[in-house]
Scaffold this motif. Structure first.
Motif, PDB file in Angstrom:
ATOM      1  N   TYR A 130      -4.860   9.386  -2.299  1.00  0.00           N
ATOM      2  CA  TYR A 130      -5.592  10.669  -2.699  1.00  0.00           C
ATOM      3  C   TYR A 130      -5.756  10.529  -4.262  1.00  0.00           C
ATOM      4  O   TYR A 130      -6.902  10.824  -4.793  1.00  0.00           O
ATOM      5  CB  TYR A 130      -5.050  11.642  -2.278  1.00  0.00           C
ATOM      6  N   ASN A 131      -4.793  10.157  -5.097  1.00  0.00           N
ATOM      7  CA  ASN A 131      -4.969  10.219  -6.437  1.00  0.00           C
ATOM      8  C   ASN A 131      -5.994   9.255  -6.920  1.00  0.00           C
ATOM      9  O   ASN A 131      -6.796   9.575  -7.926  1.00  0.00           O
ATOM     10  CB  ASN A 131      -3.586   9.946  -7.205  1.00  0.00           C
ATOM     11  N   LEU A 132      -6.094   8.057  -6.299  1.00  0.00           N
ATOM     12  CA  LEU A 132      -7.152   7.031  -6.756  1.00  0.00           C
ATOM     13  C   LEU A 132      -8.488   7.771  -6.695  1.00  0.00           C
ATOM     14  O   LEU A 132      -9.405   7.559  -7.315  1.00  0.00           O
ATOM     15  CB  LEU A 132      -6.780   5.805  -6.156  1.00  0.00           C
ATOM     16  N   MET A 133      -8.756   8.284  -5.105  1.00  0.00           N
ATOM     17  CA  MET A 133      -9.973   8.851  -4.856  1.00  0.00           C
ATOM     18  C   MET A 133     -10.481   9.813  -5.842  1.00  0.00           C
ATOM     19  O   MET A 133     -11.597   9.842  -6.115  1.00  0.00           O
ATOM     20  CB  MET A 133     -10.113   8.947  -3.385  1.00  0.00           C
ATOM     21  N   PHE A 178     -17.655   5.243  -5.388  1.00  0.00           N
ATOM     22  CA  PHE A 178     -18.643   6.288  -4.744  1.00  0.00           C
ATOM     23  C   PHE A 178     -19.496   6.800  -5.685  1.00  0.00           C
ATOM     24  O   PHE A 178     -19.136   7.048  -7.050  1.00  0.00           O
ATOM     25  CB  PHE A 178     -17.682   7.634  -4.319  1.00  0.00           C
ATOM     26  N   PRO A 179     -20.775   6.943  -5.335  1.00  0.00           N
ATOM     27  CA  PRO A 179     -21.897   7.463  -6.444  1.00  0.00           C
ATOM     28  C   PRO A 179     -21.834   8.662  -7.064  1.00  0.00           C
ATOM     29  O   PRO A 179     -22.240   8.960  -8.012  1.00  0.00           O
ATOM     30  CB  PRO A 179     -23.200   7.326  -5.471  1.00  0.00           C
ATOM     31  N   GLU A 180     -21.100   9.869  -6.276  1.00  0.00           N
ATOM     32  CA  GLU A 180     -20.868  11.028  -6.494  1.00  0.00           C
ATOM     33  C   GLU A 180     -19.133  11.061  -6.460  1.00  0.00           C
ATOM     34  O   GLU A 180     -18.485  10.408  -5.694  1.00  0.00           O
ATOM     35  CB  GLU A 180     -21.220  11.984  -5.720  1.00  0.00           C
ATOM     36  N   PRO A 181     -18.522  12.605  -7.064  1.00  0.00           N
ATOM     37  CA  PRO A 181     -17.154  12.787  -6.820  1.00  0.00           C
ATOM     38  C   PRO A 181     -16.871  12.644  -5.297  1.00  0.00           C
ATOM     39  O   PRO A 181     -17.543  13.191  -4.273  1.00  0.00           O
ATOM     40  CB  PRO A 181     -17.098  14.178  -7.452  1.00  0.00           C
ATOM     41  N   TRP A 182     -15.833  11.868  -4.804  1.00  0.00           N
ATOM     42  CA  TRP A 182     -15.476  11.961  -3.563  1.00  0.00           C
ATOM     43  C   TRP A 182     -15.373  13.178  -2.755  1.00  0.00           C
ATOM     44  O   TRP A 182     -15.626  13.367  -1.723  1.00  0.00           O
ATOM     45  CB  TRP A 182     -14.147  10.735  -3.618  1.00  0.00           C
ATOM     46  N   ILE A 183     -14.681  14.099  -3.573  1.00  0.00           N
ATOM     47  CA  ILE A 183     -14.282  15.313  -2.781  1.00  0.00           C
ATOM     48  C   ILE A 183     -15.590  15.967  -2.568  1.00  0.00           C
ATOM     49  O   ILE A 183     -15.709  16.719  -1.793  1.00  0.00           O
ATOM     50  CB  ILE A 183     -13.441  16.282  -3.724  1.00  0.00           C
ATOM     51  N   GLU A 184     -16.745  15.936  -3.462  1.00  0.00           N
ATOM     52  CA  GLU A 184     -18.042  16.565  -3.325  1.00  0.00           C
ATOM     53  C   GLU A 184     -18.806  16.085  -2.214  1.00  0.00           C
ATOM     54  O   GLU A 184     -19.545  16.579  -1.581  1.00  0.00           O
ATOM     55  CB  GLU A 184     -18.613  16.789  -4.425  1.00  0.00           C
ATOM     56  N   ILE A 228       0.719  -1.188   0.026  1.00  0.00           N
ATOM     57  CA  ILE A 228       0.113  -0.074  -0.091  1.00  0.00           C
ATOM     58  C   ILE A 228       0.961   1.184   0.119  1.00  0.00           C
ATOM     59  O   ILE A 228       1.908   1.084   0.582  1.00  0.00           O
ATOM     60  CB  ILE A 228      -1.086   0.170   1.303  1.00  0.00           C
ATOM     61  N   SER A 229       0.382   2.248  -0.905  1.00  0.00           N
ATOM     62  CA  SER A 229       1.295   3.401  -0.903  1.00  0.00           C
ATOM     63  C   SER A 229       1.201   4.044   0.594  1.00  0.00           C
ATOM     64  O   SER A 229       0.269   4.285   1.265  1.00  0.00           O
ATOM     65  CB  SER A 229       0.659   4.320  -1.864  1.00  0.00           C
ATOM     66  N   VAL A 230       2.636   4.293   0.810  1.00  0.00           N
ATOM     67  CA  VAL A 230       2.837   5.237   2.206  1.00  0.00           C
ATOM     68  C   VAL A 230       3.140   6.521   2.116  1.00  0.00           C
ATOM     69  O   VAL A 230       4.270   6.980   1.842  1.00  0.00           O
ATOM     70  CB  VAL A 230       3.684   4.249   3.332  1.00  0.00           C
TER      71      VAL A 230
END
Length: 385
Positions: free
Chosen positions: A279-282, A308-314, A253-255
């Motif tokens: 973060y990049n993947l999400m 996720f059903p909508e953009p993760w950041i939103e 896993i990326s650390v």
């Protein structure tokens, strides 16, 4: 000579066996059972009996949600409870003098919740941990062994349940300075006492690898802590039955360099899970990876991809907090509103999300400066404190 009315009364009056009454009562939620203690002295004695407490805890499970809400304005942590299907929240306890830099940490095991906070800068736990029974709205403040207090630099607590002794325990690791050394102690809730243990750690293990600020997960009487060296992640496994320590390797896993992006450990479907906070993947793929230790004995990990059903950041950047039941994972929420707040719940079987709506109870009005900082699912219990 008996009248017809007396004969009818005798023919319709029956005695219900005690074991049937116990079975009926054990199926009810704790809130209802507590009310029934006032029915009569025999019922009070029956409900207070340790055998009934054990029957209720093992045979029929009613679940709820334990919630930590931090209010930035008065700097308070509010501990709440709510039903798993949403609705009004119930106030349990308020902790004053909280800090914006305090990370709430909690673990539920067999009816009890252990709660504490860890400072994000010092990575040190405050000496005010609580053991709480949300069902009975009772809490117990854990005593601290104050030996060599002036030389203690950091103190860390982890909650566990020893199935071999049917006993809740708290694992404490504390670091001393001048000279630097570590001490491991165990607190037993049955004896309400601490004792020091001499735990032998695996060859090559360094205390610097331990994520002291992260939560622990107890599965099958073993407390699991996430560790990190310069190249990979490890899980330190402390067996409460044997008080032996082992290491479990984690898939690659990326650390990242920042604490708020570090992977975290959760419990889902009775298994250990490690959440990859890439973060990049999400942000780019709108997905989150969770590695689940499906086969504990053979160390077999399975990758779970959550879309996720909508953009993760939103959605407010949600992260998994706990499992609601065998198939559902609850995600941490963002800010509260004055009237209602919602939480995301992911169903692993259907691969769909649903939203739980929570409203303020009469004891706890929501504030715009508050936020749900931690969510845990607990099983209702009659266990006393």
């Amino acid at each position: 000579m008996e009248t017809l009315e007396q004969e009818h009364h005798q023919s319709t009056t029956t005695t219900v066996p005690d074991e049937i009454i116990d079975d009926i009562l054990s199926r009810l939620p704790v809130k209802s059972i507590l009310r029934f203690r006032s029915v009569s002295k025999p019922w009070l004695s029956r409900i207070s009996d340790p055998s009934f407490t054990k029957l209720h805890s093992t045979d029929h499970h009613h679940t709820g949600l334990f919630i930590s809400a931090y209010d930035e304005s008065p700097h308070k942590h509010h501990l709440l409870s709510a039903a798993c299907d949403g609705g009004p929240v119930t106030h349990l306890l308020t902790i004053d003098c909280a800090s914006d830099h305090d990370i709430p940490v909690a673990e539920h095991l067999n009816g009890l919740v252990f709660f504490n906070t860890v400072n994000v800068f010092t990575h040190s736990a405050k000496a005010n941990p609580f053991v709480i029974n949300p069902s009975r709205r009772k809490f117990f403040r854990l005593p601290h062994p104050y030996t060599d207090r002036n030389r203690i630099w950091r103190v860390f607590y982890y909650f566990g349940f020893d199935e071999s002794r049917n006993e809740h325990k708290v694992l404490m690791i504390r670091k001393f300075n001048y000279p630097t050394r570590f001490e491991v102690m165990i607190f037993s809730l049955s004896t309400c006492s601490w004792r020091k243990i001499d735990a032998e750690f695996p060859i090559g293990f360094s205390w610097d690898h331990l994520h002291f600020y992260s939560k622990s997960v107890c599965v099958n009487s073993v407390i699991h802590l996430l560790c990190q060296d310069s190249l990979s992640l490890l899980i330190l496994a402390f067996d409460l039955r044997t008080e032996m320590v082992s290491v479990i390797n984690v898939p690659q896993i990326s650390v990242p360099d920042y604490d708020d992006e570090q992977p975290c450990i959760i419990k889902t479907n009775g298994c250990i899970g490690v959440v990859d906070r890439d973060y990049n993947l999400m942000l780019e793929n709108n997905e989150m990876l969770i590695w689940i230790l499906q086969d504990y004995e053979n160390r077999v990990w399975v990758k779970e991809i959550i879309a996720f059903p909508e953009p993760w950041i939103e959605l407010g950047g949600p992260y998994p907090n706990d499992s609601v039941n065998m198939d559902e994972i609850i995600f941490r929420s963002g800010n509260l509103s004055e009237d209602v707040t919602s939480l995301l719940v992911y169903n692993k079987r259907s691969r769909n999300f649903k939203s739980l709506q929570f409203t303020p109870g009469h004891q706890f009005p929501f504030s715009t400066s508050s936020r749900f900082s931690l969510i845990r699912c607990y099983v209702e219990s009659m266990l006393p404190l």
